[in-house]
Write a protein that holds these residues in place. Structure first.
Motif, PDB file in Angstrom:
ATOM      1  N   SER A  50       0.801  -1.228   0.000  1.00 46.81           N
ATOM      2  CA  SER A  50       0.000   0.000   0.000  1.00 46.81           C
ATOM      3  C   SER A  50       0.836   1.281   0.000  1.00 46.81           C
ATOM      4  N   ARG A  51       2.095   1.192   0.351  1.00 44.05           N
ATOM      5  CA  ARG A  51       2.939   2.402   0.379  1.00 44.05           C
ATOM      6  C   ARG A  51       3.704   2.528  -0.937  1.00 44.05           C
ATOM      7  N   MET A  52       3.500   3.631  -1.628  1.00 46.58           N
ATOM      8  CA  MET A  52       4.212   3.878  -2.879  1.00 46.58           C
ATOM      9  C   MET A  52       5.466   4.708  -2.594  1.00 46.58           C
ATOM     10  N   PRO A  53       6.414   4.751  -3.541  1.00 40.72           N
ATOM     11  CA  PRO A  53       7.664   5.494  -3.319  1.00 40.72           C
ATOM     12  C   PRO A  53       7.417   6.948  -2.921  1.00 40.72           C
ATOM     13  N   SER A  54       8.144   7.397  -1.910  1.00 40.86           N
ATOM     14  CA  SER A  54       8.032   8.783  -1.449  1.00 40.86           C
ATOM     15  C   SER A  54       8.829   9.705  -2.365  1.00 40.86           C
ATOM     16  N   GLU A  55       8.629  10.998  -2.192  1.00 40.21           N
ATOM     17  CA  GLU A  55       9.372  11.969  -2.989  1.00 40.21           C
ATOM     18  C   GLU A  55      10.876  11.820  -2.774  1.00 40.21           C
ATOM     19  N   LEU A  56      11.259  11.556  -1.524  1.00 33.65           N
ATOM     20  CA  LEU A  56      12.669  11.385  -1.218  1.00 33.65           C
ATOM     21  C   LEU A  56      13.244  10.160  -1.929  1.00 33.65           C
ATOM     22  N   GLU A  57      12.497   9.075  -1.928  1.00 36.18           N
ATOM     23  CA  GLU A  57      12.956   7.861  -2.606  1.00 36.18           C
ATOM     24  C   GLU A  57      13.042   8.053  -4.116  1.00 36.18           C
ATOM     25  N   LEU A  58      12.117   8.812  -4.669  1.00 36.57           N
ATOM     26  CA  LEU A  58      12.155   9.092  -6.105  1.00 36.57           C
ATOM     27  C   LEU A  58      13.320  10.011  -6.461  1.00 36.57           C
ATOM     28  N   GLU A  59      13.617  10.954  -5.582  1.00 34.71           N
ATOM     29  CA  GLU A  59      14.788  11.819  -5.790  1.00 34.71           C
ATOM     30  C   GLU A  59      16.068  10.981  -5.755  1.00 34.71           C
ATOM     31  N   MET A  60      16.107  10.024  -4.839  1.00 39.72           N
ATOM     32  CA  MET A  60      17.259   9.141  -4.733  1.00 39.72           C
ATOM     33  C   MET A  60      17.427   8.321  -6.015  1.00 39.72           C
ATOM     34  N   ALA A  61      16.325   7.804  -6.547  1.00 38.88           N
ATOM     35  CA  ALA A  61      16.378   7.019  -7.779  1.00 38.88           C
ATOM     36  C   ALA A  61      16.868   7.877  -8.949  1.00 38.88           C
ATOM     37  N   LYS A  62      16.385   9.108  -9.016  1.00 37.71           N
ATOM     38  CA  LYS A  62      16.837  10.013 -10.079  1.00 37.71           C
ATOM     39  C   LYS A  62      18.333  10.295  -9.942  1.00 37.71           C
ATOM     40  N   HIS A  63      18.767  10.484  -8.703  1.00 33.55           N
ATOM     41  CA  HIS A  63      20.182  10.731  -8.456  1.00 33.55           C
ATOM     42  C   HIS A  63      21.026   9.538  -8.919  1.00 33.55           C
ATOM     43  N   GLN A  64      20.572   8.331  -8.600  1.00 31.37           N
ATOM     44  CA  GLN A  64      21.325   7.156  -9.015  1.00 31.37           C
ATOM     45  C   GLN A  64      21.414   7.067 -10.536  1.00 31.37           C
ATOM     46  N   GLY A  65      20.310   7.374 -11.218  1.00 33.67           N
ATOM     47  CA  GLY A  65      20.340   7.352 -12.676  1.00 33.67           C
ATOM     48  C   GLY A  65      21.358   8.322 -13.239  1.00 33.67           C
ATOM     49  N   GLY A  66      21.379   9.537 -12.696  1.00 32.30           N
ATOM     50  CA  GLY A  66      22.338  10.538 -13.168  1.00 32.30           C
ATOM     51  C   GLY A  66      23.769  10.132 -12.882  1.00 32.30           C
ATOM     52  N   GLN A  67      23.999   9.597 -11.701  1.00 34.08           N
ATOM     53  CA  GLN A  67      25.347   9.164 -11.333  1.00 34.08           C
ATOM     54  C   GLN A  67      25.816   8.023 -12.232  1.00 34.08           C
ATOM     55  N   PHE A  68      24.920   7.072 -12.498  1.00 24.18           N
ATOM     56  CA  PHE A  68      25.275   5.923 -13.344  1.00 24.18           C
ATOM     57  C   PHE A  68      25.603   6.388 -14.762  1.00 24.18           C
ATOM     58  N   ALA A  69      24.812   7.311 -15.293  1.00 26.52           N
ATOM     59  CA  ALA A  69      25.065   7.819 -16.641  1.00 26.52           C
ATOM     60  C   ALA A  69      26.424   8.508 -16.719  1.00 26.52           C
ATOM     61  N   CYS A  70      26.749   9.300 -15.720  1.00 26.69           N
ATOM     62  CA  CYS A  70      28.055   9.984 -15.705  1.00 26.69           C
ATOM     63  C   CYS A  70      29.200   8.980 -15.652  1.00 26.69           C
ATOM     64  N   PHE A  71      29.030   7.924 -14.852  1.00 28.08           N
ATOM     65  CA  PHE A  71      30.066   6.897 -14.759  1.00 28.08           C
ATOM     66  C   PHE A  71      30.271   6.214 -16.107  1.00 28.08           C
ATOM     67  N   VAL A  72      29.175   5.819 -16.720  1.00 27.75           N
ATOM     68  CA  VAL A  72      29.259   5.095 -18.002  1.00 27.75           C
ATOM     69  C   VAL A  72      29.873   5.977 -19.091  1.00 27.75           C
ATOM     70  N   SER A  73      29.529   7.275 -19.081  1.00 22.83           N
ATOM     71  CA  SER A  73      30.017   8.181 -20.134  1.00 22.83           C
ATOM     72  C   SER A  73      31.516   8.393 -20.069  1.00 22.83           C
ATOM     73  N   LYS A  74      32.109   8.141 -18.909  1.00 22.25           N
ATOM     74  CA  LYS A  74      33.552   8.345 -18.751  1.00 22.25           C
ATOM     75  C   LYS A  74      34.379   7.157 -19.223  1.00 22.25           C
ATOM     76  N   LEU A  75      33.718   6.049 -19.541  1.00 20.29           N
ATOM     77  CA  LEU A  75      34.437   4.863 -19.962  1.00 20.29           C
ATOM     78  C   LEU A  75      34.714   4.883 -21.460  1.00 20.29           C
ATOM     79  N   GLY A  76      35.712   4.152 -21.858  1.00 21.05           N
ATOM     80  CA  GLY A  76      35.997   3.954 -23.283  1.00 21.05           C
ATOM     81  C   GLY A  76      36.700   5.088 -23.932  1.00 21.05           C
TER      82      GLY A  76
END
Length: 222
Positions: free
Chosen positions: A196-222
């Motif tokens: 019954s509990r859906m993701p909170s705003e804080l949890e969604l912000e965290m997920a967005k942060h992880q996506g951005g961090q992962f993209a930056c990491f991947v872009s630095k390779l190769g």
């Protein structure tokens, strides 16, 4: 007098920094929609880096419809399923993220089935060097968000995929002012035992942060 050296340097045209094009795949399993919602925020974070393409797939369901109905599971989102014919496309991605609905502190059978279908890629080493990460949903704080990540390590090791954790790069991670999921292993949400509990705003912000961090990491390779 001749112009100063600084003036001559300032007048020289400056090269624009070009952001590398990357393509990321997200594979998730979501019964009640929590991980799907988290995935939307991860996608937003990934796409915050220019020149980033994201493909999202959900794991095929393994439970019968009558069982899903008794469990109160809503209809699946309109997201393509990661069917067996998609396995051969995984090497074309620069990085892969897995959205995990935990089962008894480990990954669900639906996601495990997808992982088991990649044997041909293991045989050829096609995923060696591909960065990977995870995000999670559990019923409560002790539901296994960290152990689920650990349960993925054998798969990553056998495939030769470097694991990219979130670490403590999201500042609210150190706060205990609000109930939340997530850990240094990856973003997470808490669903309660009845979903019954859906993701909170804080949890969604965290997920967005992880996506951005992962993209930056991947872009630095190769």
């Amino acid at each position: 007098p001749p112009p100063a050296i600084m003036d001559r340097n300032d007048s020289a045209p400056k090269k624009k920094k070009v952001v590398k094009k990357i393509k990321v795949c997200i594979i998730y399993y979501s019964m009640y929609g929590h991980i799907k919602t988290m995935s939307d925020s991860v996608v937003a974070g990934l796409k915050s880096l220019p020149n980033t393409t994201v493909d999202v797939f959900q794991c095929p369901e393994t439970l019968p419809e009558e069982v899903l109905a008794k469990m109160g599971a809503p209809p699946k989102a309109d997201i393509p399923f990661f069917t067996h014919d998609k396995v051969a496309t995984l090497p074309s991605y620069d990085g892969i993220l897995f959205g995990i609905s935990t089962r008894f502190g480990a990954v669900s059978a639906q996601l495990k089935s997808v992982m088991d279908s990649t044997g041909s890629l293991w045989f050829t080493g096609a995923l060696v060097g591909k960065p990977a990460g995870c995000f999670f949903s559990t019923a409560g704080l002790g539901g296994g968000q960290e152990t689920a990540a650990m349960s993925m390590m054998s798969f990553f090791a056998h495939q030769g995929m470097p694991f990219v954790p979130m670490g403590y790069t999201f500042p609210p991670m150190t706060s205990s002012d609000e109930m939340r999921g997530g850990s240094p292993w990856g973003a997470g949400t808490l669903s309660k035992s009845d979903g019954s509990r859906m993701p909170s705003e804080l949890e969604l912000e965290m997920a967005k942060h992880q996506g951005g961090q992962f993209a930056c990491f991947v872009s630095k390779l190769g």
